[in-house]
Write a protein that holds these residues in place. Structure first.
Motif, mmCIF file in Angstrom:
data_model
loop_
_atom_site.group_PDB
_atom_site.id
_atom_site.type_symbol
_atom_site.label_atom_id
_atom_site.label_comp_id
_atom_site.label_asym_id
_atom_site.label_seq_id
_atom_site.Cartn_x
_atom_site.Cartn_y
_atom_site.Cartn_z
ATOM 1 N N SER A 74 40.739 82.877 116.498
ATOM 2 C CA SER A 74 40.682 82.530 115.072
ATOM 3 C C SER A 74 41.325 81.186 114.775
ATOM 4 O O SER A 74 40.919 80.493 113.852
ATOM 5 N N ARG A 75 42.328 80.806 115.571
ATOM 6 C CA ARG A 75 43.014 79.560 115.236
ATOM 7 C C ARG A 75 43.235 78.652 116.428
ATOM 8 O O ARG A 75 43.957 77.653 116.306
ATOM 9 N N GLY A 76 42.620 78.990 117.543
ATOM 10 C CA GLY A 76 42.704 78.105 118.693
ATOM 11 C C GLY A 76 43.858 78.445 119.610
ATOM 12 O O GLY A 76 44.850 79.037 119.198
ATOM 13 N N LEU A 77 43.725 78.028 120.857
ATOM 14 C CA LEU A 77 44.757 78.337 121.831
ATOM 15 C C LEU A 77 46.051 77.580 121.537
ATOM 16 O O LEU A 77 47.131 77.989 121.939
ATOM 17 N N GLU A 78 45.929 76.496 120.814
ATOM 18 C CA GLU A 78 47.122 75.714 120.491
ATOM 19 C C GLU A 78 47.979 76.428 119.452
ATOM 20 O O GLU A 78 49.161 76.128 119.298
ATOM 21 N N ALA A 79 47.380 77.378 118.753
ATOM 22 C CA ALA A 79 48.146 78.148 117.759
ATOM 23 C C ALA A 79 48.848 79.333 118.411
ATOM 24 O O ALA A 79 49.585 80.059 117.754
ATOM 25 N N VAL A 80 48.590 79.538 119.692
ATOM 26 C CA VAL A 80 49.216 80.659 120.391
ATOM 27 C C VAL A 80 50.663 80.313 120.746
ATOM 28 O O VAL A 80 50.916 79.411 121.532
ATOM 29 N N SER A 81 51.577 81.005 120.126
ATOM 30 C CA SER A 81 52.990 80.845 120.474
ATOM 31 C C SER A 81 53.581 82.234 120.677
ATOM 32 O O SER A 81 53.005 83.235 120.260
ATOM 33 N N MET A 82 54.698 82.289 121.322
ATOM 34 C CA MET A 82 55.339 83.583 121.543
ATOM 35 C C MET A 82 55.562 84.298 120.208
ATOM 36 O O MET A 82 55.337 85.502 120.097
ATOM 37 N N ARG A 83 56.006 83.554 119.231
ATOM 38 C CA ARG A 83 56.269 84.150 117.925
ATOM 39 C C ARG A 83 55.002 84.710 117.298
ATOM 40 O O ARG A 83 54.982 85.844 116.792
ATOM 41 N N GLU A 84 53.931 83.906 117.344
ATOM 42 C CA GLU A 84 52.677 84.344 116.738
ATOM 43 C C GLU A 84 52.125 85.581 117.441
ATOM 44 O O GLU A 84 51.674 86.525 116.806
ATOM 45 N N VAL A 85 52.156 85.533 118.744
ATOM 46 C CA VAL A 85 51.639 86.664 119.515
ATOM 47 C C VAL A 85 52.441 87.918 119.200
ATOM 48 O O VAL A 85 51.879 88.995 118.954
ATOM 49 N N ALA A 86 53.764 87.776 119.176
ATOM 50 C CA ALA A 86 54.612 88.927 118.893
ATOM 51 C C ALA A 86 54.295 89.492 117.511
ATOM 52 O O ALA A 86 54.135 90.708 117.337
ATOM 53 N N ALA A 87 54.161 88.607 116.538
ATOM 54 C CA ALA A 87 53.863 89.053 115.177
ATOM 55 C C ALA A 87 52.517 89.769 115.126
ATOM 56 O O ALA A 87 52.387 90.829 114.517
ATOM 57 N N ALA A 88 51.503 89.179 115.776
ATOM 58 C CA ALA A 88 50.168 89.762 115.752
ATOM 59 C C ALA A 88 50.138 91.112 116.468
ATOM 60 O O ALA A 88 49.364 91.997 116.116
ATOM 61 N N ALA A 89 50.986 91.268 117.460
ATOM 62 C CA ALA A 89 51.020 92.522 118.210
ATOM 63 C C ALA A 89 51.974 93.527 117.565
ATOM 64 O O ALA A 89 52.075 94.668 118.020
ATOM 65 N N GLY A 90 52.664 93.080 116.526
ATOM 66 C CA GLY A 90 53.607 93.970 115.849
ATOM 67 C C GLY A 90 54.841 94.257 116.674
ATOM 68 O O GLY A 90 55.397 95.349 116.624
ATOM 69 N N MET A 91 55.274 93.263 117.425
ATOM 70 C CA MET A 91 56.446 93.438 118.286
ATOM 71 C C MET A 91 57.480 92.371 117.958
ATOM 72 O O MET A 91 57.231 91.438 117.210
ATOM 73 N N SER A 92 58.630 92.505 118.589
ATOM 74 C CA SER A 92 59.616 91.449 118.498
ATOM 75 C C SER A 92 59.325 90.415 119.580
ATOM 76 O O SER A 92 58.636 90.696 120.557
ATOM 77 N N ILE A 93 59.861 89.226 119.377
ATOM 78 C CA ILE A 93 59.652 88.185 120.378
ATOM 79 C C ILE A 93 60.242 88.615 121.714
ATOM 80 O O ILE A 93 59.649 88.391 122.766
ATOM 81 N N GLY A 94 61.392 89.247 121.648
ATOM 82 C CA GLY A 94 62.055 89.670 122.869
ATOM 83 C C GLY A 94 61.207 90.619 123.696
ATOM 84 O O GLY A 94 61.233 90.584 124.927
ATOM 85 N N LEU A 95 60.443 91.463 123.000
ATOM 86 C CA LEU A 95 59.622 92.432 123.729
ATOM 87 C C LEU A 95 58.510 91.725 124.488
ATOM 88 O O LEU A 95 58.211 92.065 125.640
ATOM 89 N N VAL A 96 57.906 90.762 123.857
ATOM 90 C CA VAL A 96 56.886 89.985 124.547
ATOM 91 C C VAL A 96 57.500 89.309 125.775
ATOM 92 O O VAL A 96 56.929 89.327 126.863
ATOM 93 N N GLN A 97 58.676 88.765 125.584
ATOM 94 C CA GLN A 97 59.372 88.137 126.710
ATOM 95 C C GLN A 97 59.660 89.144 127.814
ATOM 96 O O GLN A 97 59.679 88.807 128.991
ATOM 97 N N HIS A 98 59.880 90.377 127.393
ATOM 98 C CA HIS A 98 60.211 91.410 128.364
ATOM 99 C C HIS A 98 59.040 91.700 129.296
ATOM 100 O O HIS A 98 59.225 92.048 130.455
ATOM 101 N N TYR A 99 57.823 91.528 128.781
ATOM 102 C CA TYR A 99 56.653 91.841 129.603
ATOM 103 C C TYR A 99 56.031 90.601 130.229
ATOM 104 O O TYR A 99 55.280 90.691 131.198
ATOM 105 N N PHE A 100 56.328 89.456 129.647
ATOM 106 C CA PHE A 100 55.893 88.205 130.276
ATOM 107 C C PHE A 100 57.095 87.258 130.325
ATOM 108 O O PHE A 100 57.619 86.848 129.287
ATOM 109 N N ALA A 101 57.489 86.926 131.527
ATOM 110 C CA ALA A 101 58.692 86.113 131.699
ATOM 111 C C ALA A 101 58.560 84.751 131.036
ATOM 112 O O ALA A 101 59.545 84.166 130.595
ATOM 113 N N SER A 102 57.354 84.247 130.965
ATOM 114 C CA SER A 102 57.156 82.936 130.353
ATOM 115 C C SER A 102 55.803 82.897 129.654
ATOM 116 O O SER A 102 54.953 83.761 129.859
ATOM 117 N N LYS A 103 55.609 81.890 128.865
ATOM 118 C CA LYS A 103 54.341 81.731 128.160
ATOM 119 C C LYS A 103 53.211 81.480 129.153
ATOM 120 O O LYS A 103 52.104 82.002 129.004
#
Lengths: 196, 196
Positions: B24-53
DNA sequence: TCCTTTGCCATACGATCATATTGCGTCCTT
DNA sequence: AAGGACGCAATATGATCGTATGGCAAAGGA
């Protein structure tokens, strides 16, 4: 009035620095700082000639279109009396990244296309240019094939795909040109067959 | 061992959120924060499953390839006895953004392609997948045309170009399909003519 | 039951971004 | 020659980024 500076020249100078960055590291690597550094200027100077980054990108893409137009014109120059089929071939070949300059232009073009996917303003501009291109090709296919407009769209789509493959190195230049030639031949050939 | 959570499922959940943003907004709009928000998670949780972007993007693109494979398989399923020409058609149609799911996949694919232009690791992966695809098409063109490998590359390039035009709205779905059909027809038809 | 491991969150850190602000030479005009 | 407009630079500002860190709840083996 104080010191006189050619604004257009400055803008062009900045634009070329921008293209260099976009071609080598992508449009996402284009920042005011990077552009200024590549152009050998201060950030403030770039700001002085472009009020915002968006304005800078807008100008750069407009100039890109100009450059493509020039390239196409150059490609058609001196072959005014050639067969329409060869004119079409020249047009399409001019859109492929076959030399360094064309490669840069194509890379920037892809970057613009990519941004247009999420920017309706850019998308509209892109479609407009695309329609003009399609019409230019179709015009030269007149009489050579049953449905010039559709044939033009097909040839342009093929050319775009070939350009992508060339950028990524999946196809060699020779192979891409050979595919394009075969396609142009088939399209004009088969129409003769159909209309006979 | 403590609480058990299906890691693969979590990763997939995150990946789907990533795709939604990228589409919807391009790969450049993909950030840890955005992904976490879209997935309904905290940023830390995303980090927990992926060590890096980067690791996240890598996983997401690998899954994208899986999904394309599935789509192609689904498309070929139940038509095992069809003429090779129709199998080729099914393969190519499955690569066009003709429904919402395919559109998302194509958009993400374009984003990956774009990044691959400046990332040799991704480029290598892309070329590899491309070669496999080309071989799959060529295999089904065997005997139908004089040079199956070249014909496959040409058809794939055309399909890519059509996909771009569809994404931008320059072509309608009907028109793109019609162009593709005509091309498949001409390629197999003309070979018959050449080999007769 | 206790303790280690794990899932998960909140927050902090340093970098980089676009852009705004401020200031200073310098040249043209009057 | 005086003054204002312009070319240009340096720096400040606030937002956003990826990532690191510390802590808390819960769960299962000892």
């Amino acid at each position: 009035m104080p010191k006189k500076v050619d604004h257009e020249q400055r803008r062009e100078q900045i634009t070329e620095a921008l293209w260099g960055i976009a071609a080598s590291r992508g449009l996402e690597a284009v920042s005011m700082r990077e552009v200024a550094a590549a152009a050998g200027m201060s950030i403030g100077l770039v700001q002085h000639y472009f009020a915002s980054k968006d304005e800078m990108l807008l100008y750069a893409t407009a100039r890109l279109r100009d450059q493509l137009r020039e390239r196409l014109g150059r490609s058609l120059a001196g072959m005014g009396s050639a067969r329409p089929r060869d004119l079409v071939r020249a047009l399409l070949l001019a859109m492929l990244p076959l030399d360094a300059e064309a490669r840069t232009a194509t890379l920037v073009g892809v970057a613009v296309f990519f941004r247009a996917l999420n920017d309706e303003t850019m998308a509209a501009r892109y479609r407009e240019g695309r329609a003009l291109l399609s019409a230019a090709v179709a015009e030269r296919l007149e009489g050579l094939t049953a449905d010039p407009a559709t044939a033009a769209d097909a040839l342009l789509a093929l050319t775009d795909g070939l350009a992508s493959d060339l950028l990524l190195g999946h196809l060699t230049a020779d192979r891409a040109i050979s595919i394009l030639d075969r396609q142009i031949y088939q399209m004009t050939e088969s129409s003769v067959r159909l209309t006979e």
